[in-house]
Every structure is written in C-alpha cells, then in structure tokens.
Design a protein around this motif. Structure first.
Motif, PDB file in Angstrom:
ATOM      1  N   ALA A   9       0.820  -1.218   0.000  1.00  0.00           N
ATOM      2  CA  ALA A   9       0.000   0.000   0.000  1.00  0.00           C
ATOM      3  C   ALA A   9       0.854   1.269   0.000  1.00  0.00           C
ATOM      4  O   ALA A   9       1.938   1.318   0.573  1.00  0.00           O
ATOM      5  N   ASP A  10       0.316   2.307  -0.664  1.00  0.00           N
ATOM      6  CA  ASP A  10       0.932   3.636  -0.608  1.00  0.00           C
ATOM      7  C   ASP A  10       0.316   4.464   0.511  1.00  0.00           C
ATOM      8  O   ASP A  10       0.914   5.428   0.976  1.00  0.00           O
ATOM      9  N   MET A  11      -0.913   4.082   0.896  1.00  0.00           N
ATOM     10  CA  MET A  11      -1.618   4.868   1.907  1.00  0.00           C
ATOM     11  C   MET A  11      -2.497   3.936   2.749  1.00  0.00           C
ATOM     12  O   MET A  11      -3.040   2.952   2.251  1.00  0.00           O
ATOM     13  N   PHE A  12      -2.587   4.260   4.024  1.00  0.00           N
ATOM     14  CA  PHE A  12      -3.404   3.484   4.961  1.00  0.00           C
ATOM     15  C   PHE A  12      -4.324   4.461   5.689  1.00  0.00           C
ATOM     16  O   PHE A  12      -3.868   5.488   6.195  1.00  0.00           O
ATOM     17  N   VAL A  13      -5.608   4.161   5.709  1.00  0.00           N
ATOM     18  CA  VAL A  13      -6.571   5.055   6.359  1.00  0.00           C
ATOM     19  C   VAL A  13      -7.252   4.314   7.510  1.00  0.00           C
ATOM     20  O   VAL A  13      -7.788   3.214   7.320  1.00  0.00           O
ATOM     21  N   THR A  14      -7.220   4.923   8.676  1.00  0.00           N
ATOM     22  CA  THR A  14      -7.783   4.277   9.865  1.00  0.00           C
ATOM     23  C   THR A  14      -8.780   5.210  10.549  1.00  0.00           C
ATOM     24  O   THR A  14      -8.642   6.438  10.491  1.00  0.00           O
ATOM     25  N   ILE A  15      -9.774   4.631  11.190  1.00  0.00           N
ATOM     26  CA  ILE A  15     -10.719   5.414  11.992  1.00  0.00           C
ATOM     27  C   ILE A  15      -9.996   6.013  13.198  1.00  0.00           C
ATOM     28  O   ILE A  15     -10.247   7.132  13.610  1.00  0.00           O
TER      29      ILE A  15
END
Lengths: 376, 303
Positions: free
Chosen positions: B74-80
């Motif tokens: 992944a290039d980007m990780f999005v988390t709550i």
C-alpha cells in the motif's frame, strides 16, 4: 482428600460466577449517568493530549492463577500464582519497535518462584525487500505453539509430545529475519533464526559456548473463503545438546479455522495439529529418534464459551525401551471479556514422568493495562 | 532457464521493486466507509481495499496474515483511529514491512484528525466496560463528520500525489456538496420523529443520534462490550413501557435474540441498521449507508 480438592474447585468456580452475576447490579444506575454526563461534545483535535502512550510504552500485567488436583502425584492438591507477566511495548522511533516481557514463574516441582526475561526484542519496521529483522531474546517461530505466550493457549499443560522437546517453549538470544515472499496468491513468510543456545531446553544446550542454535520456518496461509482459513507450516531446528552432539528437529503444522466474519465473536471452530520428528545425538552411543504429535479441536459455541479437546502421542526411547506416552485433555474456557477468562482442564496422562493418571486444573487469567492482539 | 527465472525472481524481490501495473495509488482502509470515501475523493487515481467488511464488528476483526499482503504494497493506509481498531490494525501494520504507511509517515491517515468527539471520558476504568479513552469512535455515522473524514483523506492523497491536487479538490468539493444535498433529504425524512426515544444494542449510535435528532434512552448491553443480561433486559423493558419507545436499534453483527425478547414484551419494533458500507448488498457507498438507515427507520415506524 479427593472430596476436599473437588470442594475447593467448586468453591472457586462458584465465587467467580457470583462475581460476574454482580455485573448487572453495577449497571442499574451507573451507565446512563456516565453516558449522560459525557454526552457533551468535546473537541479534542486528534486526541493527542489524551494519549497515555506517547511518551510511555504500553504496559500490561497478566496474571495466571492455577489450582490443581492430581491424585497420583505427591503434591496432589495445590494452588499457585503460576505466572505473572509484565509487558512493555512501544515504537522506538520511525524505524523500529520494542517489546519486552518479564515473567515471574512458579515451579510446581520445587515450589519456588523465579523471575526472568521471557522475551525482549527490537523489530525493524522499514527494511527493504519485505524483510523484517528482530533481535534480542526471541522465541523462534517453530510450529504454532512456541511463539504465543502461555496465557493465550487453549490448554493449560503443553502437549507431552511438545514438552519433552521444548518444555514450556524454546527461547534464545539472537536474531530473526523474516521475509514476506512477494507473491499474491497466498500469504507466505520465511523466517530464519540464529540464537546463542537455548535459555532452557531438554534437548538443546543452554551453554552459549556450545555453539549456535539455528531455526527456520515457512508459513503458508490460505484464505479458503471469507470464513475459512488454512495454515500449513514447516519448521526445522538444529543445534548442539549437552552430550556435545547435535539435536535436529523437524516439524509440520496444520491449522484449519472456521470463523464467520459476521458473527466472529460468537462462534468458531479451529483444528490444529502438529508433528515433530527429532534426532537427538548422544555422542558415541549414537542417536535417539522420536516422533511426536498432537491434534486439538477448539469449538467456540457461544460468545463466552470455548471447548477444546486434545490428544497427543509420542514415540520415544527411554533407556533401551520404546515408550508410547500419550495425553488426552478436555478443556472448557469461559471468557468474561477479552481481558479475563476462567478455564478448567481435565486430562489423563500416561507414562509421562511424574504425571501419570488423571488430573484437573483450573486457571484464572486476567489482564490489566494495554495488551495488543495475538496471532491469528 | 529455470534457474535464470528463479534468480530473476529473487533479484526483483530483494531489490524491493514494486510492480504497480495500474499506476494507481494503492490505498488500504480499515473500514469500508473509509474505502468508499477514498474512492470518491481519489476517483480513477486510486485502487482501494478495505480490511473489514461492512457486516462485521469493527472492534473485533481478526488480524489474518493475508491482510498483510495488501498492506505491504500500500501507498496509503486510512484508519478510523481513537483505538477503535486497536485490537487488530497495529499488529497488521507492524508486520506489513511497509515504512510508507507507518504512523507518522506520509501514507498514514488518521481519519479522526480534528474531528470533534462525543463521550470523551474524564477518567477511565475497565469497570465501565469497553470505554474508549479518546471518546466514542463511531463518528463516521454522522454525515457532517463524514465531510471531515473526506478532508483528512484528501490531505493524505495530497501528500502522496500533490500533482493531482486539482483533481482531488474537485472530488472533495463534489462530495461535500452531495452530503449537504442528501442530508436535507435524510433530515426531512426523519423530521416527524425528531426527539424520538430509542433503545440501542451497543453504544455506537451517538453521532447518528445527535445528528438526526433521536434520543437513546438505554442499551441492551449493560456496559459496552458486555452481552445483554436478563436483569438489563428487564430494566430496558420497563423503560420501553414507561417511555412508549417504538424502536430498538441493533447492528448486523449482534444476535437479535435479546432485542426480540424486549420487542415481544413491549410491542416495540426491532430494526437492524447498517453501521458500514457493504452491510447489505444495496449499500454500495457512503451515501447509500444513510439512505438505507433512514429508510429502515421510517419504514419500521410506519403504522
């Protein structure tokens, strides 16, 4: 004596059950008040000021209390604070994290407590080529039950086929390099480790000057569908033993899990089996060969309940005779929350030194502080 | 020839060259709601996958090793964030061997940044059940906060691909405008029920409740994370009768047995609302999520 032992076990279970039945009464007046008083909106940005873990590592304490009744043993009835684990875990900097686990263990044979470092290692987060290096006191990735800490197991006593080779688990000071093999069909990880001997081991030397201990593990993990997974692993260990000869152990493991995504906290089934083939050099005498295995079926039949059945078998040479020790065990675990569980294990041991015959054990595990996820 | 192929494979692997045939920004999100918003802001320039599905409990996702494969690329990780995924996403990130998405790296996006939170405790103890130290983490169930989530994702995409700023900005503006348009429709649909008292299974509806004018009276769980008990259900039944409550709201990953008991005793209706995109086949994106929930509430309250 049997009646007294059984009475104590019943008393402990009853007391624990009563404790949890009180959960209701706590809720009557407190929850709404708490929620109401805290309903007011608070602008906390990203919450950074509230974090307890910015400057301090995440700290947790895990207690393992046990009581047992084993009529054929000299110390047939007893209770002990079996183990206390103190964990400190944090990122070191953007490039590495560190995990340190101290334990105070109770020795059932001597009745003494001993403190020590169970594991303490630093792990890289940014090596290229999907590599990850770990250094320090590590538990080598041999099979499925060496790396998890004992409080996470669905059993109280390790399988006899395991403990005759590794006791409560193998650990050593050294390095571990793992490589996430770059293919997308399934998860595949190759781990190679080298350690300066073993900390405690029945079959490997604990003297650093006796040479290095080598370990390798290939983990293959398949998602058969969203609810079912299969893991197949191959392991190898090689190092010197106290007979100034070499011990070689090969292992294979297989774990099949069914855990429905939507109701994963309510029901699951897991079947886990391992086989070990050991060749233990004995100098001029030659070498002793042994074959061991265990198979374990765990069934979570309700949110808080797990039942586990396990059988293990070995084929070992004791003196000049071939022995076939085995153990059968049945365990029921009750999980109050993810931070507390009670487990009762009934087992029948055959021909393991000092443990022949039936036995019942009760274990109470509690966790305070922060404690992260365990391996899948 | 065979040996040459093996050698080439090893060389490519060890050199760390990443094949990205599509040329798209690879994004992994923890929840499907973040996936949906990222797809809307990133448009054709992103390839997004979510670890959790829309119908599982976001607190208790099993950290399967197979998720590590996606994270490693992944290039980007999005988390709550706010410790919602604390039981599973940190261990996956640590094993990902991907420095680009570690906390503090440009590819790490905490969607909760600068979002105002509810139920932030002044002190915390596990005696209270699963209370979150930072505040209630279910903030994506408020479409207004959804706009802030979108802005955080936009900022993340800008860090990864600043040359596409105009494209992302246009998508962000369209997203915010559509949220504002749809929100009027959703609020109009729920206007007749403004201030309506409801019972919910778990304390995860506070943002939805506050935005849409509902009033949660009590929970089927005696404390967050503790399964419903008979005495708690008796208490709830009395509250339902005393307050003439018509609706019991639960989620796809909880059994409906407890809610059904209360419903049978009181005549209130049980409605299973979606907490995330993909909870039902028809919930394809973040807008569908509120469409679905609003319609479910309205339909269950029809005489």
């Amino acid at each position: 004596m049997k009646a007294i032992g059984i009475s104590i076990l019943i008393m402990l279970i009853t007391t624990a059950t009563k404790t949890y039945s009180q959960t209701d009464s706590f809720s009557q007046d407190s929850l709404l008040q708490v929620i109401s008083s805290e309903m007011n909106e608070v602008s906390s940005g990203n919450g950074a000021g509230r974090s307890l873990s910015i400057s301090n590592p995440r700290i947790s304490v895990i207690g393992d209390l046990q009581t047992w009744y084993q009529p054929n043993k000299q110390h047939s009835l007893g209770a002990a604070l079996n183990e206390m684990e103190f964990a400190f875990q944090s990122a070191v900097d953007p490039y590495a994290r560190a995990d340190v686990f101290f334990t105070v263990e109770h020795n059932a044979e001597t009745g003494e407590n001993s403190a020590g470092i169970e594991e303490a290692y630093v792990t890289t987060l940014s090596l290229p080529a999907q590599l990850q290096l770990r250094a320090g006191r590590i538990k080598p990735a041999f099979g499925r039950i060496n790396t998890p800490h004992s409080h996470t197991n669905h059993f109280l006593d390790y399988p006899g086929s395991w403990s005759q080779l590794f006791d409560q688990g193998l650990a050593g000071d050294g390095f571990s390099l793992s490589w996430l093999i770059p293919q997308t069909l399934f998860y595949q990880e190759l781990t190679a480790e080298v350690m300066n001997g073993a900390i405690e081991s029945p079959v490997f030397s604990t003297q650093p000057q006796q040479g290095l201990l080598y370990s390798a593990h290939l983990k293959n993990f398949f998602e058969l569908n969203e609810n079912m997974t299969l893991e197949i692993g191959l392991s190898a260990l090689s190092g010197q033993n106290d007979s100034s000869d070499n011990s070689h152990i090969l292992g294979g493991d297989l774990t099949l899990k069914w855990k429905p995504l939507q109701m994963n906290t309510y029901k699951s089934i897991s079947w886990q089996s391992e086989v070990y083939l050991a060749s233990l050099g004995q100098g001029s005498i030659g070498s002793a060969q042994s074959l061991g295995m265990y198979s374990m079926l765990s069934w979570q039949f309700a949110k808080r309940w797990i039942a586990t059945g396990r059988y293990d078998y070995s084929n070992v040479i004791k003196g000049n005779a071939l022995k076939h020790p085995w153990t059968a065990a049945l365990l029921f675990g009750w999980y109050a929350t993810e931070f507390q569980k009670l487990e009762i294990e009934s087992s029948w041991n055959n021909q393991y030194s000092g443990q022949n015959g039936p036995g019942v054990k009760l274990r109470w595990i509690f966790v305070i502080g922060s404690h992260g996820a365990h391996q899948y | 020839m065979k040996h040459k192929n093996i050698l080439l494979f090893l060389l490519i692997s060890i050199s760390g060259i990443r094949a990205n045939a599509s040329g798209k920004i690879k994004v992994v999100t923890t929840l499907t709601d973040l996936k949906s918003i990222t797809e809307i802001i990133g448009g054709d320039l992103v390839e997004v996958s979510s670890i959790a599905t829309g119908y599982q409990n976001p607190h208790f996702v099993d950290p399967k090793p197979s998720y590590i494969i996606k994270l490693s690329k992944a290039d980007m990780f999005v988390t709550i964030g706010l410790d919602l995924e604390n039981g599973w996403s940190p261990s996956l990130l640590n094993s990902s061997r991907n420095a680009r998405i570690q906390k503090g790296a440009p590819g790490y996006v905490d969607a909760s940044e600068n979002i105002s939170l509810l139920q932030v405790p002044n002190s915390i103890s596990r005696q209270q059940g699963d209370i979150h130290i930072f505040g209630n983490p279910h903030y994506w169930l408020d479409p207004m906060r959804g706009k802030l989530i979108a802005r955080n994702i936009y900022n993340g995409l800008l860090r990864i691909s600043p040359e596409n700023k105009n494209y992302f900005a246009k998508n962000l503006a369209a997203f915010i405008a559509k949220i504002d348009r749809q929100d009027k429709i959703w609020k109009n649909a729920l206007a007749p029920y403004d201030g309506m008292k409801v019972i919910v299974y778990h304390n995860e509806w506070v943002y939805f409740e506050k935005h849409f004018g509902l009033k949660v009276v009590d929970f089927l769980e005696p404390k967050p994370g503790i399964p419903p008990t008979p005495s708690q259900l008796v208490k709830v039944i009395n509250e339902v009768k005393a307050n003439n409550i018509k609706l019991i709201i639960t989620s796809p990953y909880f059994p409906t047995k407890s809610a059904d008991v209360v419903a049978r005793q009181t005549g209130a209706k049980v409605v299973v609302l979606a907490t995330s995109v993909g909870a039902e086949d028809e919930i394809k994106d973040y807008f569908d999520l509120f469409d679905y929930d609003v319609h479910q509430i309205v339909n269950h309250l029809k005489p």
